[in-house]
Write an enzyme that holds these catalytic residues in place. Structure first.
Site, short mmCIF file in Angstrom:
data_model
loop_
_atom_site.label_atom_id
_atom_site.label_comp_id
_atom_site.label_asym_id
_atom_site.label_seq_id
_atom_site.Cartn_x
_atom_site.Cartn_y
_atom_site.Cartn_z
N GLN A 51 0.77 -1.21 -0.04
CA GLN A 51 -0.02 -0.03 0.06
C GLN A 51 0.91 1.10 0.05
OE1 GLN A 51 -2.71 -1.82 3.28
NE2 GLN A 51 -3.94 -0.44 2.50
N ASN A 73 -1.27 -11.22 8.39
CA ASN A 73 -2.18 -9.81 8.58
C ASN A 73 -3.42 -10.55 8.37
OD1 ASN A 73 -2.78 -7.04 9.38
ND2 ASN A 73 -3.61 -7.22 7.26
N GLU A 74 -4.30 -10.30 9.33
CA GLU A 74 -5.72 -10.73 9.21
C GLU A 74 -6.17 -11.97 8.45
OE1 GLU A 74 -7.39 -5.88 9.39
OE2 GLU A 74 -7.44 -7.07 7.53
#
Length: 425
Positions: free
Chosen positions: A19, A157-158
Site C-alpha cells: 500500500q 495480517n488478518e
C-alpha cells in the site's frame, strides 16, 4: 496526567508494503490491478514511494513522538522467483530496520500483508499443499538475515479477513458466492485476465483473499505453525503472533444465535492458531449488530466512515474484552483506525478508542500496545486512493508529506505514556 498504561507500552502506527512502497510488480495484486476489467478504482503505481522515502518517513514518525512502526516485508520482492532470493531486497529491509533503531522506533514486522508472489499462483496459490513449506522457507531466509533486528513479528495480517468479508468479496469476484462450489464456479473475466498475467489459469489462481474453506484455512494454520517454528529456531527472542480483523459483534433480541455464529466464524475457528504464540494481534474498526433477520444496518442518522461502516470507536474495548476471555496471551492492538476526511473525527476516534483500552488495562487485561492504522493516506486496495486513513497526508503529485493534528495528538500520548486529563472531559 494519569499514567494508567503499563510501562513499557508500545505506541505507534502501521503500514503495509504493497500500500505504500509502490511498484510491487511481482505481486498478485499488481496483476489484479492491471487485469482487463479490474474492479480496482486506481492503480497503485508509485504509491507514496515509501520504498525510496522510508528513511525520511521514519524520521518524521519519530519527530511526531511515535515510538513504534509496524511495516510489512513484501514476499514478492524478497523471493521474486521460487527459490531465488534477492539480497538487494533483504538489504533494503535491513536498512529500514536500522533506520527504526536510529530514530528510536520499535520495529514490528508483518511477513505477509495480503499480497503474494505471482509465481505462487502458478503452483495453485493458497490452495497448494506446498504453501506451508514455501512460506516457512521465505521466513527462514528473512530471519536468517534479519532476525536479530526484529523484536516483534506477525506471520500473517488478518488471517480471518476472507471469511469475514466473503459476501463482499463474492460481489467483486474474489471468491465464489456462498453456496457455489469452487470447482463449479466460473471466475469473472477480470479474474481470468489476472490469472493470465500471473502465468496461470483461474482454477489455480487462489489468492490470500480466497482462503475461506476448510482446506485452505487448514493450510494457512499449518503455514503459521511452520513459520513460528522456523522463527523461534533462528531468533528465539523474537515475539511471534498473527493478527485478526474483528468487529464488535453485537445482538438485539432474537439475534443472539446469529451473532454467536458470526463470532465463531470470524474468531472461534481461528483461535487455536494462537496456541504457542507470544501475543495476539487484534485489529478493530467498527461493530456489527445482529437481529433475528441477520445483520442490521446502522441506525438512521448514525455517523459513517468513508468505508460506509459505522463510526464506533467503543468497539475496540468490547473486542479486547471478548478476546481476553478466550486467549491467555498478551493482546497487541496492531490496527485501529478510521477512514475520514475530517481529522477532528480521527482525533476523537483515537481518544475514545484509547479510553476503552485504558478501561481494559485497569480491569487487568494484558495489552502490550496500540498501533494506529494508518501512518499515511495510502493505496486502499480496490478502493484506490480515495479512502483517507492516514495520520499523515501525502500529495502524490509531489510526494510531500504533511502531518495531521491526529498524528501530533497520538505522538503526544506516546510521549506522555497516557491520555492527558484534559482529554478525559
Amino acid at each position: 496526567m494519569e499514567f494508567v498504561f503499563p510501562k513499557p507500552f508500545i505506541w505507534g502506527s502501521a503500514t503495509a508494503a504493497y500500500q505504500v512502497e509502490g511498484n510491487n510488480a511481482n505481486s498478485d495484486f499488481w496483476a489484479e490491478e492491471h487485469a482487463e476489467g479490474s474492479p480496482y478504482a486506481d492503480k497503485s503505481g508509485d504509491a507514496i514511494d515509501h520504498y525510496r522515502l522510508y528513511r525520511e518517513d521514519i524520521a518524521l514518525m519519530a519527530s511526531l513522538g511515535l515510538k513504534a512502526y509496524r511495516f510489512s516485508i513484501e514476499w514478492a520482492r524478497v523471493e521474486p522467483a521460487p527459490g531465488q532470493f534477492s539480497m538487494s531486497a533483504i538489504a533494503h529491509y535491513r536498512d529500514v530496520l536500522h533506520a527504526c533503531r536510529e530514530f528510536g522506533l520499535l520495529p514490528v514486522v508483518a511477513l505477509h500483508h495480503f499480497s503474494s508472489p505471482q509465481w505462487l499462483m502458478r503452483l495453485g496459490g493458497w490452495a497448494s499443499p506446498e504453501v506451508p513449506e514455501l512460506f516457512a522457507r521465505y521466513c527462514e531466509v528473512v530471519f536468517r538475515e534479519l532476525g536479530e533486528l526484529i523484536p516483534y513479528v506477525l506471520t500473517f495480517n488478518e488471517v480471518n479477513l476472507p471469511t469475514m468479508l466473503r459476501e463482499i468479496f463474492s460481489k467483486i469476484g474474489i471468491v465464489p458466492p456462498v453456496g457455489i462450489d469452487a470447482a463449479a464456479w466460473s471466475a469473472p473475466k477480470w479474474r481470468e485476465s489476472a490469472a493470465r498475467l500471473c502465468g496461470t489459469t483461474p482454477d489455480r489462481y487462489v489468492t490470500f483473499h480466497m482462503i475461506s474453506d476448510e482446506f485452505t484455512i487448514g493450510l494457512l494454520k499449518e503455514a503459521h505453525r511452520k513459520a513460528r517454528e522456523t522463527i523461534k529456531r533462528l531468533s528465539p527472542e523474537t515475539q511471534v503472533g498473527f493478527s485478526m480483523a474483528l468487529s464488535d459483534i453485537q445482538s438485539i433480541a432474537g439475534g443472539e444465535a446469529l451473532a454467536e455464529a458470526k463470532w465463531q466464524l470470524v474468531f472461534g475457528q481461528f483461535a487455536s492458531m494462537a496456541k504457542g504464540d507470544d501475543f495476539f494481534g487484534l485489529q478493530n474498526y467498527t461493530r456489527e449488530v445482529y437481529g433475528p433477520e441477520g445483520q442490521r444496518a446502522p441506525e438512521e442518522g448514525a455517523e459513517r466512515t468513508q468505508m460506509k461502516y459505522e463510526y464506533y470507536p467503543e468497539a475496540l474495548e468490547q473486542v479486547v474484552r471478548k478476546v481476553a476471555q478466550t486467549l491467555p496471551i498478551p493482546i497487541f492492538v496492531t490496527e485501529h483506525g478510521v477512514a475520514t476526511d475530517d481529522d477532528e473525527r480521527r482525533v476523537e476516534f483515537i481518544r475514545r478508542g484509547l479510553l476503552g483500552l485504558q478501561s481494559c488495562i485497569k480491569a487487568g487485561i494484558n495489552v502490550k500496545g496500540y498501533l494506529h492504522w494508518s501512518t499515511f493516506d495510502n493505496f486502499e486496495w480496490n478502493s484506490g486512493y480515495a479512502m483517507k486513513f492516514g495520520l499523515i497526508a501525502v500529495d502524490r503529485t509531489t510526494q510531500e508529506r504533511k502531518a495531521k493534528e491526529s498524528a501530533r495528538y497520538l505522538g503526544r500520548i506516546a510521549q506522555n505514556g497516557g491520555i492527558d486529563h484534559t482529554d478525559l472531559v
